[in-house]
Design a protein around this motif. Structure first.
Motif, short mmCIF file in Angstrom:
data_model
loop_
_atom_site.label_atom_id
_atom_site.label_comp_id
_atom_site.label_asym_id
_atom_site.label_seq_id
_atom_site.Cartn_x
_atom_site.Cartn_y
_atom_site.Cartn_z
N VAL A 1 7.19 17.04 -12.36
CA VAL A 1 6.33 17.70 -11.20
C VAL A 1 7.42 17.65 -10.13
N ARG A 2 7.71 18.47 -9.50
CA ARG A 2 8.95 18.71 -8.31
C ARG A 2 7.95 19.00 -6.97
N ASN A 3 9.06 18.82 -6.09
CA ASN A 3 8.46 18.94 -4.62
C ASN A 3 7.13 18.26 -4.37
N VAL A 4 6.86 17.38 -4.79
CA VAL A 4 5.78 16.47 -4.55
C VAL A 4 6.37 15.16 -3.96
N TYR A 5 5.88 14.69 -2.78
CA TYR A 5 6.66 13.57 -2.36
C TYR A 5 5.16 12.58 -1.94
N GLY A 6 5.68 11.23 -2.04
CA GLY A 6 4.66 10.10 -2.29
C GLY A 6 4.24 10.04 -0.70
N LEU A 7 4.69 10.36 0.39
CA LEU A 7 4.59 9.72 1.57
C LEU A 7 4.49 11.01 2.51
N GLY A 8 3.33 10.89 3.54
CA GLY A 8 3.51 12.08 4.51
C GLY A 8 3.63 11.23 5.89
N LEU A 9 4.65 10.42 6.07
CA LEU A 9 4.95 9.97 7.16
C LEU A 9 5.59 10.58 8.14
N ASN A 10 5.20 10.81 9.50
CA ASN A 10 5.74 11.72 10.46
C ASN A 10 6.93 11.12 10.92
N THR A 11 8.06 11.36 10.41
CA THR A 11 9.50 10.85 11.01
C THR A 11 10.13 11.76 11.94
N THR A 12 9.38 12.53 12.52
CA THR A 12 9.78 13.51 13.52
C THR A 12 9.68 12.92 14.86
N THR A 13 10.29 13.68 15.79
CA THR A 13 10.22 13.28 17.29
C THR A 13 9.50 14.45 18.01
N TYR B 1 0.68 -1.26 -0.16
CA TYR B 1 0.05 -0.01 -0.04
C TYR B 1 0.90 1.22 0.33
N TYR B 2 1.80 1.37 1.01
CA TYR B 2 2.59 2.65 0.93
C TYR B 2 3.57 2.73 -0.20
N SER B 3 4.07 1.54 -0.37
CA SER B 3 5.03 1.43 -1.56
C SER B 3 4.63 2.03 -2.76
N PHE B 4 3.15 1.82 -3.00
CA PHE B 4 2.46 2.43 -4.25
C PHE B 4 2.63 3.86 -4.60
N PHE B 5 2.68 4.62 -3.33
CA PHE B 5 2.89 6.10 -3.39
C PHE B 5 4.47 6.60 -3.84
N LYS B 6 5.25 5.51 -3.43
CA LYS B 6 6.48 5.70 -4.05
C LYS B 6 6.45 5.89 -5.67
N GLU B 7 5.70 4.86 -6.18
CA GLU B 7 5.68 4.92 -7.38
C GLU B 7 5.08 5.86 -8.18
N VAL B 8 3.90 6.50 -7.37
CA VAL B 8 3.32 7.63 -7.79
C VAL B 8 4.24 8.89 -7.88
N GLN B 9 4.84 8.94 -6.84
CA GLN B 9 6.18 10.12 -6.87
C GLN B 9 6.94 9.92 -8.19
N LYS B 10 7.48 8.65 -8.12
CA LYS B 10 8.54 8.51 -9.54
C LYS B 10 7.80 8.74 -10.81
N ASN B 11 6.55 8.52 -10.96
CA ASN B 11 5.74 8.94 -12.18
C ASN B 11 5.48 10.50 -12.45
N LEU B 12 5.24 11.09 -11.07
CA LEU B 12 5.43 12.48 -11.05
C LEU B 12 6.57 13.35 -11.42
N ARG B 13 7.43 12.84 -10.97
CA ARG B 13 8.98 13.13 -11.08
C ARG B 13 9.21 13.29 -12.60
N ALA B 14 8.76 12.03 -13.34
CA ALA B 14 9.25 11.68 -14.70
C ALA B 14 8.48 12.98 -15.52
N GLN B 15 7.25 13.42 -15.02
CA GLN B 15 6.51 14.42 -15.89
C GLN B 15 6.92 15.76 -15.35
#
Length: 458
Positions: free
Chosen positions: A196-208, A180-194
């Motif tokens: 489309v910059r500064n759009v990321y596939g995943l909004g995971l909170n990797t903060t502290t 499920y989450y890896s699908f959005f990595k592919e979405v990002q790759k396809n957007l970058r190929a078009q």
């Protein structure tokens, strides 16, 4: 009160109020008193309007006065800490952050509110009750130290237009966790190929920072079948190979996604609202985040097209294809010891948690939060007339849920306060540690904290 077992928490009580009964507070004007209520500012203006109306209705019905103080979420956390430490407390506040109920109950800082919970106990979910049935280390027993009024879970929020721009459909999203989450990595790759910059596939909170990273870690832990790290008897199970493996995986996936560039670089410094802001700015394609605050914020601003372009989705299946229960929390009313008007505070809570009153509060707030009582949504189709509300209500209230781990042992509340597991992400993303080394560090700190919270009798 007598000792309550885990089983007795969930049994019915005689003389409970019916779901449709609206009881006016019985205190007469001649006995009118004032209670102080601290309330966190809503994510949308409608939520503040809702609590003000409930307070006004209660005051009219009872003759009492509720001094309502609405303050932003993060500053309120700090104010609650200072108040409890100093002993100069209000009469009533919600658990902000959620886990303080377990810590303050352990320290005997909260008033037992079993009598209030009893008025609606048959209405609550098992999870809501367990989240408020905490251990008091002075009394050496569990009791109810909070009164649930809403429940909350983490749905997935997805921008349909960005998925479609990448050449996919929502229906193409896989059904199992990692896929499920890896699908959005592919979405990002396809957007970058078009281009489309500064759009990321995943909004995971990797903060502290804040609440969100703890929630995200816990969801990944549960998806990898590690929820038995703490069990109902309050015991820690880091010696269980299944739990250890799940924790390592829960550290590995989000941190690796960040290092590979599928999560915004700034995510390591996000606060709780920053992922919402990134989603609204269409900087991320999807976000795993609590409640439907993301959706109702754009609706509140009149952005109906954006609202319709967001897809609210429940959780993916585990990698083995099994349903993943949502860890649900319960926003609960707490009365701190030292409160000057306990009776008024209790009367207000009894009024506030009546199903009809609770439903009005949540609907006025656009349904960002959902009730802790299934009968409310089963009796009001409004909760299912909108696709966002329907998905969220089904996930967080009508589908399998688990209580917070700190409900079993306040050690996990301290683990979350210290951001032990999100710090593991930081150790991987910026500290150069391997996931295994980061996990071992987190295991050690969790064990150290656990040793300080022995629970007698479970």
């Amino acid at each position: 009160m007598g000792h309550l077992t885990r089983r007795s928490v969930l049994t019915g009580s005689a003389g409970l109020l019916g779901a449709g009964t609206l009881v006016r507070p019985y205190i007469a004007n001649a006995q009118a008193k004032t209670a102080d209520l601290w309330w966190a500012q809503g994510f949308v203006q409608e939520e503040d309007v809702a609590i003000k109306k409930i307070v006004a209705d209660y005051e009219k019905a009872s003759g009492n006065t509720i001094e309502l103080s609405i303050m932003p979420f993060a500053p309120q956390r700090q104010k609650i800490v200072a108040a409890v430490q100093s002993g100069i407390v209000p009469d009533l506040f919600r658990n902000n952050p959620d886990e303080i109920i377990a810590l303050h109950a352990w320290d005997d800082k909260l008033v037992d509110v079993t009598d209030v919970v009893e008025t609606q106990k048959e209405e609550y979910t098992e999870t809501a009750l367990l989240n408020t049935y905490c251990y008091n280390n002075v009394e050496k027993k569990r009791s109810f130290y909070g009164v649930p009024d809403v429940t909350a879970a983490l749905p997935n929020h997805v921008w349909r237009p960005l998925v479609e721009k990448a050449g996919y459909k929502i229906e193409d999203i896989p059904k199992t966790w990692d896929a499920y989450y890896s699908f959005f990595k592919e979405v990002q790759k396809n957007l970058r190929a078009q281009g489309v910059r500064n759009v990321y596939g995943l909004g995971l909170n990797t903060t502290t920072n804040g609440v969100d990273p703890n929630n995200v870690f816990n969801y990944f832990l549960i998806a990898y079948v590690g929820q038995d790290v703490f069990t109902k008897d309050g015991k820690l199970h880091l010696d269980d190979p299944k739990v250890r493996e799940a924790a390592i995986k829960a550290l590995t996936y989000p941190a690796t996604a960040y290092k590979e560039g599928f999560v915004p670089p700034g995510a390591i410094n996000w606060n709780d609202a920053d992922d919402n802001n990134a989603f609204h700015a269409k900087q991320i394609v999807m976000d795993l985040d609590g409640t439907i605050s993301t959706e109702v914020a754009v609706l509140s601003q009149g952005k109906k097209e954006d609202y319709d372009n967001i897809v609210t989705m429940g959780l993916a299946l585990s990698n083995d294809g099994n349903p993943v229960p949502s860890q649900a929390t319960a926003a609960s009313a707490l009365i701190p010891k030292g409160a000057k008007n306990v009776d008024v505070a209790k009367e207000f809570i009894k009024y506030f948690i009546q199903p009809k009153v609770s439903n009005e509060l949540l609907k006025t707030g656009l349904g960002r939060n959902i009730p802790a009582m299934p009968s409310i949504v089963k009796g009001d189709h409004w909760w299912f007339d909108d696709p966002h509300r329907a998905a969220y209500t089904t996930q967080g209230l009508l589908s399998p849920t688990l209580p917070q781990l700190w409900a079993y042992n306040p050690a996990y509340a301290q683990v979350q306060n210290e951001h032990v597991w999100p710090t593991g992400w930081a150790d991987i993303t910026t500290g150069g540690m391997t996931p295994q080394a980061a996990a071992e560090k987190a295991f050690k700190r969790t064990e150290e904290i656990f040793a300080k919270y022995p629970i007698a009798g479970g």
